[in-house]
Structures are given as structure tokens and as C-alpha cells.
Design a protein around this motif. Structure first.
Motif, short mmCIF file in Angstrom:
data_model
loop_
_atom_site.label_atom_id
_atom_site.label_comp_id
_atom_site.label_asym_id
_atom_site.label_seq_id
_atom_site.Cartn_x
_atom_site.Cartn_y
_atom_site.Cartn_z
N GLY A 48 0.70 -1.25 0.09
CA GLY A 48 0.00 -0.11 -0.03
C GLY A 48 0.88 1.31 0.11
N ILE A 49 2.07 1.17 -0.27
CA ILE A 49 3.08 2.24 -0.49
C ILE A 49 2.70 3.03 -1.88
N GLY A 50 2.69 4.46 -1.70
CA GLY A 50 2.27 5.11 -2.99
C GLY A 50 3.28 5.77 -4.03
N ARG A 51 4.48 5.53 -3.32
CA ARG A 51 5.77 5.89 -3.91
C ARG A 51 6.92 5.40 -3.82
N VAL A 52 7.84 5.14 -4.94
CA VAL A 52 9.07 4.49 -4.97
C VAL A 52 10.30 5.57 -5.29
N ALA A 53 11.22 5.55 -4.42
CA ALA A 53 12.27 6.51 -5.10
C ALA A 53 13.67 5.83 -4.99
N LEU A 54 14.58 6.46 -5.65
CA LEU A 54 16.11 5.83 -5.79
C LEU A 54 16.86 7.17 -6.03
N THR A 55 18.20 6.77 -5.64
CA THR A 55 19.06 7.84 -5.88
C THR A 55 20.22 6.98 -6.68
N SER A 56 20.75 7.62 -7.73
CA SER A 56 21.69 6.98 -8.71
C SER A 56 23.06 7.99 -8.62
N ASN A 57 24.40 7.62 -8.64
CA ASN A 57 25.26 8.19 -8.68
C ASN A 57 25.34 9.13 -10.02
#
Length: 157
Positions: free
Chosen positions: A121-130
Motif C-alpha cells: 500500500g505504499i504510494g511512491r518509490v524513490a531511488l538515487t543514482s550516482n
């Protein structure tokens, strides 16, 4: 949850996966994280694995093919007061073994993480990239991610 696709199995990492994971991170010349296969450093990875394994909000996964670890990623769930108390899944440490890149392993891992977030039920995914990983940026954009924030880091050691 375990997802098995034709020849790739995505599952939670186990302690016995650590040598393969460490080797994969150490082989990453662009990462700049100081990872090493030096046996004296192995206990650092064992300690970190124990912390991740004990956390209800963090999960370390591996992608396995033919009994070999060919990829990995970690997820963390955070909840913030912003967005009316919304939660987000952060995807970190996405790595595909060099000889397996371009064969769909990375895409399967990201799809798995997104499915996990939706299932919770999580509405957002995020990630970082070099910032220097231009190929990775194109990969994430092909998967539907949009560059939206500028990240900053400060080394404390």
C-alpha cells in the motif's frame, strides 16, 4: 515474497550470499564506496547484514540464476509527516553482476521492488543514482522514473 521468472529467482538475501554480494560491490569501479574483498573487511559486511536483517523497514534481496547471485538491491520504507503522513519505499544498492548486465536482471529487480511497494500500500518509490552513472539514469527513466530532486551527501569519516 519470492518471485521466480523463467531463469531468475528474486529472494531475500541470506548470510551465505555475502561473499558474492561483496565481490559484486568491490568490482564496481564507478561506485566509489570503498568496497573490498579483503578478508579483514568481511566482518564489516557481516555486521551490516545483521542490522539490515533485523530491521522491519529494510530488506536486502538477491537475484539468483542457476544457484548464483547475479544481482542485488535493498529496500527501505520510510514514513514522513509530509504528504499527510505518506510512506515511500527507497530502493538502494541496485547492482547487477557485470557479465549479466543488459539481460533484464535489473529490470526484474526494480519491477519486484515496485510490486512489493504496491502490495504494502505504499504510494511512491524513490531511488538515487550516482551522478556519473548516465547509463543507469537512462535505465531508470525507461522504467518510468523521473528525475525530480537533487541529492547531496557529506562524508563524515
Amino acid at each position: 515474497m519470492v518471485v521466480e521468472l523463467p531463469d531468475i529467482l528474486i529472494r531475500r538475501a541470506r548470510r551465505e550470499d555475502l561473499p558474492a554480494l561483496v565481490a559484486m560491490f568491490a568490482a564496481d569501479a564507478l561506485g566509489g564506496h570503498g568496497d573490498t574483498t579483503d578478508p579483514e573487511a568481511f566482518q564489516d559486511y557481516v555486521r551490516a547484514f545483521a542490522v539490515i536483517e533485523a530491521s522491519p523497514d529494510q530488506t536486502l534481496y538477491v537475484a539468483e540464476r542457476g544457484g548464483e547471485v547475479v544481482g542485488t538491491f535493498q529496500t527501505m520504507v520510510t514514513t514522513s509527516l509530509t504528504g499527510r503522513g505518506s510512506s515511500a519505499m527507497i530502493i538502494e544498492a541496485v547492482q547487477t553482476r557485470a557479465d549479466m548486465r543488459g539481460q533484464g536482471v535489473g529490470g526484474l529487480m526494480i519491477e519486484f521492488a515496485i510490486a512489493e511497494a504496491k502490495g504494502r500500500g505504499i504510494g511512491r518509490v524513490a531511488l538515487t543514482s550516482n551522478a556519473i552513472r548516465k547509463d543507469a539514469h537512462r535505465f531508470y527513466e525507461r522504467l518510468g522514473f523521473k528525475p525530480s530532486h537533487l541529492g547531496f551527501k557529506m562524508a563524515l569519516k
